[in-house]
Design an enzyme around this catalytic site. Structure first.
Site, PDB file in Angstrom:
ATOM      1  N   CYS A 154       0.835  -1.200   0.000  1.00  0.00           N
ATOM      2  CA  CYS A 154       0.000   0.000   0.000  1.00  0.00           C
ATOM      3  C   CYS A 154       0.867   1.246   0.000  1.00  0.00           C
ATOM      4  CB  CYS A 154      -0.876  -0.022   1.247  1.00  0.00           C
ATOM      5  SG  CYS A 154      -1.835   1.465   1.491  1.00  0.00           S
TER       6      CYS A 154
ATOM      7  N   CYS B 215      -0.544   6.139   7.060  1.00  0.00           N
ATOM      8  CA  CYS B 215      -1.850   5.746   7.600  1.00  0.00           C
ATOM      9  C   CYS B 215      -1.736   5.184   9.008  1.00  0.00           C
ATOM     10  CB  CYS B 215      -2.505   4.763   6.645  1.00  0.00           C
ATOM     11  SG  CYS B 215      -3.650   3.628   7.375  1.00  0.00           S
TER      12      CYS B 215
ATOM     13  N   CYS C 116      -1.085  -0.114   9.214  1.00  0.00           N
ATOM     14  CA  CYS C 116      -0.189  -1.241   8.942  1.00  0.00           C
ATOM     15  C   CYS C 116       1.233  -0.828   9.277  1.00  0.00           C
ATOM     16  CB  CYS C 116      -0.222  -1.605   7.465  1.00  0.00           C
ATOM     17  SG  CYS C 116      -1.759  -2.320   6.951  1.00  0.00           S
TER      18      CYS C 116
ATOM     19  N   CYS D  49      -7.880  -0.298   0.297  1.00  0.00           N
ATOM     20  CA  CYS D  49      -7.213  -0.779   1.501  1.00  0.00           C
ATOM     21  C   CYS D  49      -7.111  -2.297   1.385  1.00  0.00           C
ATOM     22  CB  CYS D  49      -8.009  -0.384   2.736  1.00  0.00           C
ATOM     23  SG  CYS D  49      -7.443  -1.220   4.223  1.00  0.00           S
TER      24      CYS D  49
ATOM     25  N   GLN E  81     -14.450  -9.428  17.416  1.00  0.00           N
ATOM     26  CA  GLN E  81     -13.108  -9.572  16.850  1.00  0.00           C
ATOM     27  C   GLN E  81     -13.126  -9.184  15.371  1.00  0.00           C
ATOM     28  OE1 GLN E  81     -10.306 -10.363  18.307  1.00  0.00           O
ATOM     29  NE2 GLN E  81     -10.824 -11.385  20.217  1.00  0.00           N
TER      30      GLN E  81
ATOM     31  N   TYR F  69     -14.507 -11.272  31.127  1.00  0.00           N
ATOM     32  CA  TYR F  69     -14.309 -10.348  29.987  1.00  0.00           C
ATOM     33  C   TYR F  69     -14.933 -10.991  28.741  1.00  0.00           C
ATOM     34  CZ  TYR F  69     -10.518  -8.849  33.145  1.00  0.00           C
ATOM     35  OH  TYR F  69      -9.770  -8.453  34.221  1.00  0.00           O
TER      36      TYR F  69
ATOM     37  N   GLU G  69     -18.890  -9.322  32.063  1.00  0.00           N
ATOM     38  CA  GLU G  69     -18.454  -8.299  31.108  1.00  0.00           C
ATOM     39  C   GLU G  69     -18.934  -6.939  31.613  1.00  0.00           C
ATOM     40  OE1 GLU G  69     -16.927  -7.713  28.018  1.00  0.00           O
ATOM     41  OE2 GLU G  69     -17.789  -5.712  28.218  1.00  0.00           O
TER      42      GLU G  69
ATOM     43  N   ASP H 118     -10.102 -13.071  29.169  1.00  0.00           N
ATOM     44  CA  ASP H 118      -9.725 -12.453  27.883  1.00  0.00           C
ATOM     45  C   ASP H 118      -9.747 -10.939  28.066  1.00  0.00           C
ATOM     46  OD1 ASP H 118      -9.268 -11.758  25.267  1.00  0.00           O
ATOM     47  OD2 ASP H 118     -11.146 -12.557  24.471  1.00  0.00           O
TER      48      ASP H 118
ATOM     49  N   CYS I 126      -4.167 -10.023  24.560  1.00  0.00           N
ATOM     50  CA  CYS I 126      -3.781  -9.218  23.385  1.00  0.00           C
ATOM     51  C   CYS I 126      -2.528  -8.411  23.695  1.00  0.00           C
ATOM     52  CB  CYS I 126      -4.936  -8.339  22.925  1.00  0.00           C
ATOM     53  SG  CYS I 126      -5.677  -7.376  24.223  1.00  0.00           S
TER      54      CYS I 126
HETATM   55  N1  SAH Z   1     -13.943 -12.447  24.922  1.00  0.00           N
HETATM   56  C1  SAH Z   1     -14.543 -11.455  24.069  1.00  0.00           C
HETATM   57  C2  SAH Z   1     -14.149 -10.007  24.390  1.00  0.00           C
HETATM   58  C3  SAH Z   1     -12.699  -9.733  24.622  1.00  0.00           C
HETATM   59  S1  SAH Z   1     -12.259  -8.019  24.596  1.00  0.00           S
HETATM   60  C4  SAH Z   1     -14.305 -11.764  22.606  1.00  0.00           C
HETATM   61  O1  SAH Z   1     -13.430 -12.552  22.260  1.00  0.00           O
HETATM   62  O2  SAH Z   1     -15.028 -11.221  21.768  1.00  0.00           O
HETATM   63  C5  SAH Z   1     -12.223  -7.599  26.291  1.00  0.00           C
HETATM   64  C6  SAH Z   1     -13.587  -7.308  26.870  1.00  0.00           C
HETATM   65  O3  SAH Z   1     -13.394  -6.978  28.251  1.00  0.00           O
HETATM   66  C7  SAH Z   1     -14.325  -6.137  26.270  1.00  0.00           C
HETATM   67  O4  SAH Z   1     -15.601  -6.584  25.864  1.00  0.00           O
HETATM   68  C8  SAH Z   1     -14.419  -5.113  27.415  1.00  0.00           C
HETATM   69  O5  SAH Z   1     -15.628  -4.394  27.391  1.00  0.00           O
HETATM   70  C9  SAH Z   1     -14.339  -5.994  28.633  1.00  0.00           C
HETATM   71  N2  SAH Z   1     -13.838  -5.403  29.901  1.00  0.00           N
HETATM   72  C10 SAH Z   1     -12.917  -4.430  30.066  1.00  0.00           C
HETATM   73  N3  SAH Z   1     -12.643  -4.246  31.371  1.00  0.00           N
HETATM   74  C11 SAH Z   1     -13.400  -5.134  32.058  1.00  0.00           C
HETATM   75  C12 SAH Z   1     -13.546  -5.454  33.449  1.00  0.00           C
HETATM   76  N4  SAH Z   1     -12.858  -4.807  34.379  1.00  0.00           N
HETATM   77  N5  SAH Z   1     -14.396  -6.442  33.794  1.00  0.00           N
HETATM   78  C13 SAH Z   1     -15.109  -7.116  32.838  1.00  0.00           C
HETATM   79  N6  SAH Z   1     -15.018  -6.853  31.519  1.00  0.00           N
HETATM   80  C14 SAH Z   1     -14.174  -5.887  31.118  1.00  0.00           C
END
Ligand code: SAH
Length: 498
Positions: free
Chosen positions: A75, A81, A84, A181, A306, A335, A359, A413, A440
């Site tokens: 690109c 940008c 990337c 893109c 995602q 999460y 969540e 997560d 992540c």
């Molecule tokens: N497991 C899901 C989301 C992961 S992203 C998936 O794979 O789609 C992380 C998530 O954590 C987000 O949705 C965010 O809103 C949430 N989050 C952030 N801080 C948090 C907390 N203190 N307690 C619970 N959830 C939380």
């Protein structure tokens, strides 16, 4: 080390930063250089210096050995940008770098040792080898292009008086026009093109951020992987009624052959946040239904989902494999977002098991409950709140029963900042047999892994397997999954309350 602004220095690049910048050291002082690669000798101009590190711009690549993996970015605006940050590196090298990054963090910060400490044991295959954590190869993409299922494009007036869409140049509010893109889903460009011609034909003004005038701020597009359905959301700096009355009919007429649903979102604030609260579907029902594996998910414009569907399925399958579900388990999914991983788990634990998702975003919890119904899964419960506050609360224990505080598996997560220390302490009290950590950011993963491995009282964990997954080819980000197993035998019998 002191440098003057604009001073030119020569530098050997020995590492890559989280955002894909090259890092070189002069007498221990780190300089971050966008566009430089490990193994290269470069000439840089000093931009800004802090006490322990500074930033410099790449002036010239003096030497770039084949091992650095430098290539011509596909690109033209890859550098400006900012989406990337690694298009100048071969995909193979990116994968190797990401793998090394996860391993290094776990070894340096997490104190995890992936080598057998005793050579002899390695050969004889004795218990010491079984205890060595396994580092599995990164899961990359066969075709690492056009993977994104979501874009949010700012719409502005270009310098030549033409409407432009594109991306904000790194940390600025200048829109870099982008007509093509290579990361976004291929169905998006015709939608953008059609919408811009409607704006031109009907004289709909793009947003002017400086004066807070004009109408169209963003066009936000999402796609569902399996059905190919597309959602287009037009974010306007006006009220919804007025906009729809004037332009709604034309927009639906011209765009409905390319999308499955169209929404108008009103955002009249002076803010960087893309979406305002008010939203109305003017075509279709305003949601997308996507499939990952055997599960169906309803996705509303506000919910987290995602962005790389091909890799998401691999990520969730790896999480499921690490969780070692046989049926009948009690599992927490902390999460949980819209319940994506929770439903994968719920399907496997079966009717005699249970999955509890937590969540912080209320809308996501609504989606999670709806998604459980959509898939006919009755063995789930979802709670809204910060995981560190909600897990172990009286409300949950009263509703779900004391046994949920002694689960078989806990999945976490978290966002990049990792888990709250008090949540880790609660997990140690709950003492599940396995913890599956989806991360992540390898640095916070390593920090949290260390806490779980040090343990508390009778309970401690040991890392069994780690597997990185490339969710964001051409960027410096890397996702990884770690499986931790409880190493002590006794379950904590203390009651866990907040
Ligand atoms: N497991 C899901 C989301 C992961 S992203 C998936 O794979 O789609 C992380 C998530 O954590 C987000 O949705 C965010 O809103 C949430 N989050 C952030 N801080 C948090 C907390 N203190 N307690 C619970 N959830 C939380």
């Amino acid at each position: 080390m002191t440098f003057k602004k604009n001073q030119i220095v020569e530098l050997y690049i020995d590492d890559l930063g989280t955002n894909g910048e090259g890092i070189g050291h002069i007498d221990g002082y780190a300089l971050f250089v966008v566009g430089a690669l490990p193994g290269e000798r470069v000439r840089v101009g000093i931009m800004k210096c802090k006490k322990n590190y500074g930033f410099a711009r790449l002036v010239e690549v003096l030497e770039s050995p084949a091992e650095a993996g430098r290539i011509q970015p596909r690109c033209e605006v890859a550098r400006q940008c900012g989406g990337c940050s690694l298009q100048h590196m071969t995909y193979e090298k990116q994968l190797a770098y990401k793998e090394k990054k996860v391993k290094d963090c776990l070894e340096r910060i997490g104190g995890v040792c992936f080598e057998s400490p005793v050579e002899e044991d390695c050969k004889s295959g004795s218990t010491a080898v079984e205890n060595v954590p396994q580092f599995q190869n990164i899961i990359g993409m066969d075709e690492p292009w056009y993977y994104r299922n979501k874009v949010q494009l700012p719409v502005r007036m270009g310098k030549d008086g033409q409407i432009v869409t594109g991306f904000f140049a790194g940390r600025t509010h200048d829109v870099i026009p982008v007509d093509e893109c290579f990361l976004e889903n291929e169905s998006f460009r015709p939608v953008v093109g059609t919408f811009i011609s409607i704006m031109r034909d009907m004289g709909i003004a793009p947003y002017d951020e400086k004066n807070h005038t004009g109408i169209v701020r963003h066009i936000y597009i999402r796609s569902a992987h399996i059905s190919g359905d597309v959602m287009a959301c037009i974010v306007v700096n006006s009220d919804i009624d007025g906009f729809v009355e004037k332009y709604g009919e034309a927009i639906v007429r011209e765009m409905s052959d390319k999308v499955s649903t169209i929404l108008v979102n009103s955002n009249t604030e002076r803010t960087n946040v893309v979406l305002g609260r008010e939203m109305r579907a003017i075509y279709g029902d305003g949601n997308l239904i996507d499939n990952i594996g055997d599960m169906k998910y309803k996705i509303s414009p506000h919910s987290f989902y995602q962005v790389n569907p091909v890799q998401t399925e691999k990520l969730y399958n790896t999480a499921l494999e690490f969780a070692g579900i046989r049926g009948g388990e009690v599992v927490w999914d902390m999460y949980c977002g819209i319940g994506t991983i929770s439903l994968f788990l719920a399907d496997k634990v079966g009717a005699s098991g249970k999955v509890i998702g937590v969540e912080i975003v209320e809308d996501a919890i609504k989606n999670a409950k709806e998604n459980a119904r959509l898939n006919g899964l009755k063995n789930t419960a979802f709670y809204c709140g910060a995981a560190e506050d909600v897990v172990g609360s009286r409300e949950i224990i009263e509703r779900e029963g004391e046994e949920v505080m002694h689960p078989d598996v806990v999945v976490v997560d978290p966002p990049r900042k990792g888990c709250d220390a008090s949540l880790l302490a609660t997990i140690l009290k709950m003492a599940p047999a396995r913890v599956v950590y989806v991360s992540c950011d390898p640095a916070t993963l390593a920090r949290d892994v260390k806490i779980l491995c040090e343990g508390e009282g009778e309970v401690a964990y040991s890392v069994k397997k780690v597997r990185p997954v490339d969710m964001f080819p051409w960027s410096g980000h890397v996702e990884s999954i770690a499986l931790l197993e409880r190493v002590s035998n006794r379950k904590a019998d203390a009651k866990v309350h907040n």
